[in-house]
Design a protein around this motif. Structure first.
Motif, PDB file in Angstrom:
ATOM      1  N   PHE A 139     -41.196  49.569 -13.210  1.00  0.00           N
ATOM      2  CA  PHE A 139     -41.736  48.339 -13.779  1.00  0.00           C
ATOM      3  C   PHE A 139     -43.191  48.135 -13.364  1.00  0.00           C
ATOM      4  CE2 PHE A 139     -42.657  43.841 -12.822  1.00  0.00           C
ATOM      5  CZ  PHE A 139     -42.759  43.371 -14.115  1.00  0.00           C
ATOM      6  N   MET A 140     -43.489  48.366 -12.086  1.00  0.00           N
ATOM      7  CA  MET A 140     -44.853  48.172 -11.604  1.00  0.00           C
ATOM      8  C   MET A 140     -45.820  49.193 -12.206  1.00  0.00           C
ATOM      9  SD  MET A 140     -45.084  45.493  -9.911  1.00  0.00           S
ATOM     10  CE  MET A 140     -43.944  44.267  -9.258  1.00  0.00           C
ATOM     11  N   GLU A 141     -45.346  50.391 -12.467  1.00  0.00           N
ATOM     12  CA  GLU A 141     -46.203  51.370 -13.145  1.00  0.00           C
ATOM     13  C   GLU A 141     -46.538  50.889 -14.554  1.00  0.00           C
ATOM     14  OE1 GLU A 141     -46.529  56.135 -14.214  1.00  0.00           O
ATOM     15  OE2 GLU A 141     -44.615  55.328 -13.514  1.00  0.00           O
ATOM     16  N   ARG A 142     -45.528  50.349 -15.247  1.00  0.00           N
ATOM     17  CA  ARG A 142     -45.746  49.847 -16.605  1.00  0.00           C
ATOM     18  C   ARG A 142     -46.755  48.691 -16.602  1.00  0.00           C
ATOM     19  NH1 ARG A 142     -40.810  49.497 -17.823  1.00  0.00           N
ATOM     20  NH2 ARG A 142     -40.350  47.280 -17.669  1.00  0.00           N
ATOM     21  N   ILE A 143     -46.606  47.779 -15.627  1.00  0.00           N
ATOM     22  CA  ILE A 143     -47.515  46.642 -15.534  1.00  0.00           C
ATOM     23  C   ILE A 143     -48.940  47.123 -15.261  1.00  0.00           C
ATOM     24  CG2 ILE A 143     -48.168  44.722 -14.001  1.00  0.00           C
ATOM     25  CD1 ILE A 143     -46.087  43.919 -15.988  1.00  0.00           C
ATOM     26  N   SER A 144     -49.092  48.134 -14.414  1.00  0.00           N
ATOM     27  CA  SER A 144     -50.425  48.632 -14.072  1.00  0.00           C
ATOM     28  C   SER A 144     -51.147  49.207 -15.292  1.00  0.00           C
ATOM     29  CB  SER A 144     -50.330  49.697 -12.971  1.00  0.00           C
ATOM     30  OG  SER A 144     -49.813  50.919 -13.469  1.00  0.00           O
ATOM     31  N   ILE A 145     -50.384  49.597 -16.297  1.00  0.00           N
ATOM     32  CA  ILE A 145     -50.962  50.167 -17.518  1.00  0.00           C
ATOM     33  C   ILE A 145     -51.200  49.090 -18.575  1.00  0.00           C
ATOM     34  CG2 ILE A 145     -50.558  51.759 -19.442  1.00  0.00           C
ATOM     35  CD1 ILE A 145     -48.831  53.429 -17.486  1.00  0.00           C
ATOM     36  N   LEU A 146     -50.240  48.192 -18.743  1.00  0.00           N
ATOM     37  CA  LEU A 146     -50.269  47.275 -19.891  1.00  0.00           C
ATOM     38  C   LEU A 146     -50.933  45.932 -19.620  1.00  0.00           C
ATOM     39  CD1 LEU A 146     -46.672  47.895 -21.322  1.00  0.00           C
ATOM     40  CD2 LEU A 146     -48.822  48.968 -21.989  1.00  0.00           C
ATOM     41  N   CYS A 147     -50.959  45.485 -18.359  1.00  0.00           N
ATOM     42  CA  CYS A 147     -51.527  44.165 -18.073  1.00  0.00           C
ATOM     43  C   CYS A 147     -53.041  44.197 -18.317  1.00  0.00           C
ATOM     44  CB  CYS A 147     -51.230  43.760 -16.624  1.00  0.00           C
ATOM     45  SG  CYS A 147     -51.766  42.077 -16.240  1.00  0.00           S
ATOM     46  N   GLU A 148     -53.548  43.232 -19.117  1.00  0.00           N
ATOM     47  CA  GLU A 148     -54.952  43.252 -19.523  1.00  0.00           C
ATOM     48  C   GLU A 148     -55.856  42.406 -18.635  1.00  0.00           C
ATOM     49  OE1 GLU A 148     -54.869  42.106 -23.607  1.00  0.00           O
ATOM     50  OE2 GLU A 148     -54.043  44.027 -24.280  1.00  0.00           O
ATOM     51  N   SER A 149     -55.284  41.521 -17.823  1.00  0.00           N
ATOM     52  CA  SER A 149     -56.106  40.694 -16.931  1.00  0.00           C
ATOM     53  C   SER A 149     -55.917  41.154 -15.489  1.00  0.00           C
ATOM     54  CB  SER A 149     -55.720  39.220 -17.082  1.00  0.00           C
ATOM     55  OG  SER A 149     -54.383  39.022 -16.647  1.00  0.00           O
ATOM     56  N   ASP A 150     -56.564  40.483 -14.571  1.00  0.00           N
ATOM     57  CA  ASP A 150     -56.449  40.854 -13.155  1.00  0.00           C
ATOM     58  C   ASP A 150     -55.246  40.205 -12.489  1.00  0.00           C
ATOM     59  OD1 ASP A 150     -58.709  42.437 -13.279  1.00  0.00           O
ATOM     60  OD2 ASP A 150     -60.066  40.794 -12.721  1.00  0.00           O
ATOM     61  N   ASP A 151     -54.624  39.250 -13.181  1.00  0.00           N
ATOM     62  CA  ASP A 151     -53.456  38.556 -12.637  1.00  0.00           C
ATOM     63  C   ASP A 151     -52.259  38.777 -13.547  1.00  0.00           C
ATOM     64  OD1 ASP A 151     -54.513  36.828 -10.295  1.00  0.00           O
ATOM     65  OD2 ASP A 151     -55.944  36.472 -11.917  1.00  0.00           O
ATOM     66  N   VAL A 152     -51.136  39.141 -12.958  1.00  0.00           N
ATOM     67  CA  VAL A 152     -49.905  39.337 -13.722  1.00  0.00           C
ATOM     68  C   VAL A 152     -49.242  37.980 -13.904  1.00  0.00           C
ATOM     69  CG1 VAL A 152     -47.696  40.561 -13.854  1.00  0.00           C
ATOM     70  CG2 VAL A 152     -49.646  41.637 -12.698  1.00  0.00           C
ATOM     71  N   MET A 153     -49.092  37.588 -15.170  1.00  0.00           N
ATOM     72  CA  MET A 153     -48.521  36.285 -15.490  1.00  0.00           C
ATOM     73  C   MET A 153     -47.141  36.468 -16.125  1.00  0.00           C
ATOM     74  SD  MET A 153     -51.005  34.556 -14.341  1.00  0.00           S
ATOM     75  CE  MET A 153     -50.531  32.896 -14.830  1.00  0.00           C
ATOM     76  N   PRO A 154     -46.340  35.390 -16.213  1.00  0.00           N
ATOM     77  CA  PRO A 154     -45.001  35.515 -16.822  1.00  0.00           C
ATOM     78  C   PRO A 154     -45.008  36.162 -18.203  1.00  0.00           C
ATOM     79  CG  PRO A 154     -45.178  33.417 -15.710  1.00  0.00           C
ATOM     80  CD  PRO A 154     -46.550  34.048 -15.636  1.00  0.00           C
ATOM     81  N   ASP A 155     -46.061  35.900 -19.009  1.00  0.00           N
ATOM     82  CA  ASP A 155     -46.132  36.500 -20.351  1.00  0.00           C
ATOM     83  C   ASP A 155     -46.233  38.018 -20.299  1.00  0.00           C
ATOM     84  OD1 ASP A 155     -45.931  34.055 -21.458  1.00  0.00           O
ATOM     85  OD2 ASP A 155     -47.974  33.950 -22.267  1.00  0.00           O
ATOM     86  N   ASP A 156     -46.631  38.571 -19.147  1.00  0.00           N
ATOM     87  CA  ASP A 156     -46.750  40.026 -19.005  1.00  0.00           C
ATOM     88  C   ASP A 156     -45.410  40.685 -18.690  1.00  0.00           C
ATOM     89  OD1 ASP A 156     -49.625  40.240 -19.326  1.00  0.00           O
ATOM     90  OD2 ASP A 156     -49.787  39.258 -17.371  1.00  0.00           O
TER      91      ASP A 156
END
Length: 337
Positions: free
Chosen positions: A232-249
């Motif tokens: 999951f964290m690998e996926r977030i590191s690729i797809l998250c577009e801002s510097d903060d991971v928010m619930p929408d991510d």
């Protein structure tokens, strides 16, 4: 508790501290250890830590996934074979037990072994010897045997699928790895660690988990355990577009499980107004994916030809393909420039 090399195991929860306590006591011995726990909890990491803190740490550590090797090859893989022992045995082969001599052999997914092979494993534990497939003499080894399983071996014994005597031989020192949902204190600690690793690998600033996201991740039961969290964290590191991971991510699966409303996600336009096609576009045109993609390609081919005034070299350059590839595509669609 005596300091030990944790071998990359991350966690501060009470139940994991109990695992470390047992590791510190049992590592210096040669006792057989059975590590149990759900898939993805990190059983191999614990076994490697066990080896690295033992007096055998300078000797081989040989892992064997008993569930990944075809049953008809497993005996040869474990014990080796003599030349001519079976059809494709064109040379003598050393097995995993011999390779582990002086060190530790790790029998992962031990519950997958069939009963005849369980007898042979039992003999190695008791007698410290075995026979290669096709051999007439025995081979002695000095190995520490550590096994792991995600099955309930006591239940397997009760149902006649696992030998009782082998179970007791393996279960001298049991170590149970708790599932991640019982290590709530470790979820965010592990998540931040994995996020740091993946962001560093991808050469992007390390993302921050918002407070709300941390609360949601702590609520999610993580059925795939640490492995699921890592993925999951690998996926977030690729797809998250801002510097903060928010619930929408977060993926819809996590939001649904923790009782959050899943936001409607629409493709984002870039500064030039581009919008990615969606499934609704396919439905509106009553097309399947292949027909839809073919139409898009045909439109781009025609536009490139028009912009290049029919000069194929220029059209191919505009499309980023070879001239021969362009010609093949034009012929396929009967497009005449």
């Amino acid at each position: 508790m005596t300091d030990i090399d944790r071998g990359g195991i991350i966690g501060q929860s009470h139940c994991l501290q109990q695992v470390f306590s047992v590791l510190a006591k049992v590592s210096p011995t040669d006792s057989t250890v059975l590590v149990t726990g759900e898939s993805g909890t990190g059983k191999e990491l614990v076994v490697r830590a066990l080896h690295s803190n033992s007096k055998r740490k300078g000797k081989p550590f040989v892992p064997v996934n008993c569930g990944a090797i075809p049953k008809d090859l497993l005996e040869s893989e474990l014990f080796g074979h003599e030349k001519g022992a079976f059809t494709h045995a064109i040379r003598t082969r050393t097995g995993r037990f011999e390779l582990a001599d002086g060190g530790t052999i790790f029998l992962d997914e031990i519950g997958e072994l069939d009963l005849p092979l369980q007898v042979k494993i039992l003999r190695v534990i008791q007698e410290k010897e075995f026979e290669r497939v096709g051999a007439t003499s025995t081979t002695r080894v000095d190995v520490r045997i550590v096994a792991a399983t995600n099955r309930d071996l006591e239940a397997e014994v009760a149902q006649g699928r696992f030998r009782e005597d082998l179970f007791y031989r393996l279960n001298v020192i049991p170590i149970h790895l708790p599932p991640l949902r019982e290590r709530e204190d470790d979820i965010i600690l592990l998540g931040k660690h994995f996020l740091n690793v993946f962001c560093t690998q991808k050469m992007r600033p390390v993302l921050r988990l918002s407070r709300k996201v941390q609360d949601l991740l702590a609520l999610y039961p993580w059925p795939g355990n640490v492995r699921e969290l890592e993925n999951f964290m690998e996926r977030i590191s690729i797809l998250c577009e801002s510097d903060d991971v928010m619930p929408d991510d977060l993926p819809a699966k996590i939001l649904q499980v923790v009782g959050m409303d899943v936001p409607e996600r629409t493709p984002k336009k870039n500064v030039n107004g581009f919008e990615w096609p969606t499934l609704s576009d396919l439905r509106a045109r009553d097309q399947g994916l292949k027909d839809f993609m073919d139409e898009i390609e045909e439109r781009l081919l025609i536009e490139a030809l028009q912009e290049s005034h029919g000069v194929k070299n220029q059209a191919a350059e505009l499309l980023g393909i070879k001239r021969t590839t362009l010609i093949e595509k034009l012929k396929k669609r009967s497009i005449n420039p």
